[in-house]
Write a protein that holds these residues in place. Structure first.
Motif, PDB file in Angstrom:
ATOM      1  N   PRO A 181       0.835  -1.205   0.000  1.00  0.00           N
ATOM      2  CA  PRO A 181       0.000   0.000   0.000  1.00  0.00           C
ATOM      3  C   PRO A 181       0.870   1.256   0.000  1.00  0.00           C
ATOM      4  CG  PRO A 181      -0.692  -1.545   1.714  1.00  0.00           C
ATOM      5  CD  PRO A 181       0.620  -2.043   1.191  1.00  0.00           C
ATOM      6  N   LEU A 182       0.355   2.315  -0.565  1.00  0.00           N
ATOM      7  CA  LEU A 182       1.089   3.579  -0.583  1.00  0.00           C
ATOM      8  C   LEU A 182       1.500   3.995   0.824  1.00  0.00           C
ATOM      9  CD1 LEU A 182       2.094   6.168  -1.990  1.00  0.00           C
ATOM     10  CD2 LEU A 182      -0.250   7.053  -1.807  1.00  0.00           C
ATOM     11  N   SER A 183       0.612   3.789   1.795  1.00  0.00           N
ATOM     12  CA  SER A 183       0.894   4.203   3.171  1.00  0.00           C
ATOM     13  C   SER A 183       2.134   3.515   3.733  1.00  0.00           C
ATOM     14  CB  SER A 183      -0.310   3.911   4.069  1.00  0.00           C
ATOM     15  OG  SER A 183      -0.619   2.524   4.062  1.00  0.00           O
ATOM     16  N   TYR A 184       2.426   2.318   3.264  1.00  0.00           N
ATOM     17  CA  TYR A 184       3.611   1.586   3.724  1.00  0.00           C
ATOM     18  C   TYR A 184       4.876   2.394   3.454  1.00  0.00           C
ATOM     19  CZ  TYR A 184       7.257  -2.056   3.558  1.00  0.00           C
ATOM     20  OH  TYR A 184       8.402  -2.783   3.732  1.00  0.00           O
ATOM     21  N   TYR A 185       4.997   2.915   2.248  1.00  0.00           N
ATOM     22  CA  TYR A 185       6.180   3.692   1.875  1.00  0.00           C
ATOM     23  C   TYR A 185       6.193   5.050   2.576  1.00  0.00           C
ATOM     24  CZ  TYR A 185       6.319   0.156  -1.780  1.00  0.00           C
ATOM     25  OH  TYR A 185       6.357  -1.034  -2.452  1.00  0.00           O
ATOM     26  N   LEU A 186       5.035   5.696   2.631  1.00  0.00           N
ATOM     27  CA  LEU A 186       4.969   7.021   3.244  1.00  0.00           C
ATOM     28  C   LEU A 186       5.300   6.955   4.729  1.00  0.00           C
ATOM     29  CD1 LEU A 186       1.766   8.515   1.558  1.00  0.00           C
ATOM     30  CD2 LEU A 186       4.128   8.496   0.730  1.00  0.00           C
ATOM     31  N   ASP A 187       4.810   5.927   5.410  1.00  0.00           N
ATOM     32  CA  ASP A 187       5.070   5.789   6.850  1.00  0.00           C
ATOM     33  C   ASP A 187       6.558   5.558   7.123  1.00  0.00           C
ATOM     34  OD1 ASP A 187       2.395   6.145   7.347  1.00  0.00           O
ATOM     35  OD2 ASP A 187       1.971   4.026   7.728  1.00  0.00           O
ATOM     36  N   ILE A 188       7.207   4.749   6.301  1.00  0.00           N
ATOM     37  CA  ILE A 188       8.638   4.502   6.501  1.00  0.00           C
ATOM     38  C   ILE A 188       9.432   5.780   6.268  1.00  0.00           C
ATOM     39  CG2 ILE A 188      10.660   3.290   5.603  1.00  0.00           C
ATOM     40  CD1 ILE A 188       8.874   0.879   5.091  1.00  0.00           C
ATOM     41  N   LEU A 189       9.114   6.495   5.210  1.00  0.00           N
ATOM     42  CA  LEU A 189       9.811   7.756   4.940  1.00  0.00           C
ATOM     43  C   LEU A 189       9.659   8.717   6.114  1.00  0.00           C
ATOM     44  CD1 LEU A 189       8.760   8.246   1.211  1.00  0.00           C
ATOM     45  CD2 LEU A 189      11.093   7.822   2.013  1.00  0.00           C
TER      46      LEU A 189
END
Length: 214
Positions: A181-189
């Motif tokens: 999910p997009l949120s996966y990448y955004l949360d890590i960043l």
């Protein structure tokens, strides 16, 4: 070998369009790293627009093709063998990673951390990842073609993965991409301290284009 197949299949992409997408984020004196440069098409485009750029990839055969491509165009850029899961011993202003490089990698948090450490203050990280919709869109996909060579490309969904199989007259190649999910990448960043994180539409409608700064 797969590097030559990849190179042939990437030949019809509109790299000028991708540069047009990137150019508003590039300053005249920026040093740009193409992370996962493959056979050098995007790197070539950056250099043709007088961008100070270099490339890394974890496949020596890809790097050899990239070197040949640049030499044919009378262009020069540093090229290095490197796995993005390992620390980068450089400092650059912008790191770009296109053509779903991040979808091929496990351990994304470590990759993003390594990228952060390689960015200069106020540096930018720009990359693309597949949208989740590709999991269903490409499940059962089969493509048969004889241009630029005879091949069959098939894709199957396996939970949150896409399993690719490429069959040519001589070889069979299997690849796996991980779709999150997009949120996966955004949360890590965000957890790593990146700021001004944006998810944009871009040249490929199947993908998210993510921009994050330090």
């Amino acid at each position: 070998m797969f590097s030559k197949i990849y190179d042939a299949l990437m030949s019809d992409i509109d790299y000028e369009q991708i540069y047009t997408f990137l150019s508003p984020y590039l300053k005249a004196d920026d040093v740009v790293l193409d992370a996962g440069c493959g056979s050098g098409y995007l790197l070539q485009e950056l250099l043709l627009h007088q961008v100070d750029a270099m490339g890394i990839d974890n496949d020596d055969q890809m790097l050899s093709l990239a070197q040949d491509r640049l030499q044919t165009s009378n262009l020069r850029a540093p090229l290095y063998h490197h796995d993005l899961r390992d620390k980068l011993d450089i400092k650059v202003d912008v790191i770009v990673s296109f053509f779903d490089v991040m979808n091929y990698l496990k351990g994304i948090k470590q990759v993003f951390s390594n990228i952060k450490d390689a960015l200069a203050p106020n540096g930018l990280f720009i990359f693309d990842v597949y949208q989740e919709s590709v999991l269903d869109d490409y499940d059962g996909y089969i493509e048969n073609d004889n241009e630029p060579f005879d091949y069959q490309w098939s894709i199957k969904k396996d939970q949150m993965k896409l399993k690719h199989k490429v069959i040519t007259n001589q070889e069979i190649y299997e690849l796996t991409q991980y779709v999150k999910p997009l949120s996966y990448y955004l949360d890590i960043l965000s957890s790593l301290g990146f700021k001004d994180i944006q998810a944009l539409k871009g040249p490929d409608i199947r993908k998210h284009y993510i921009i994050a700064s330090l």
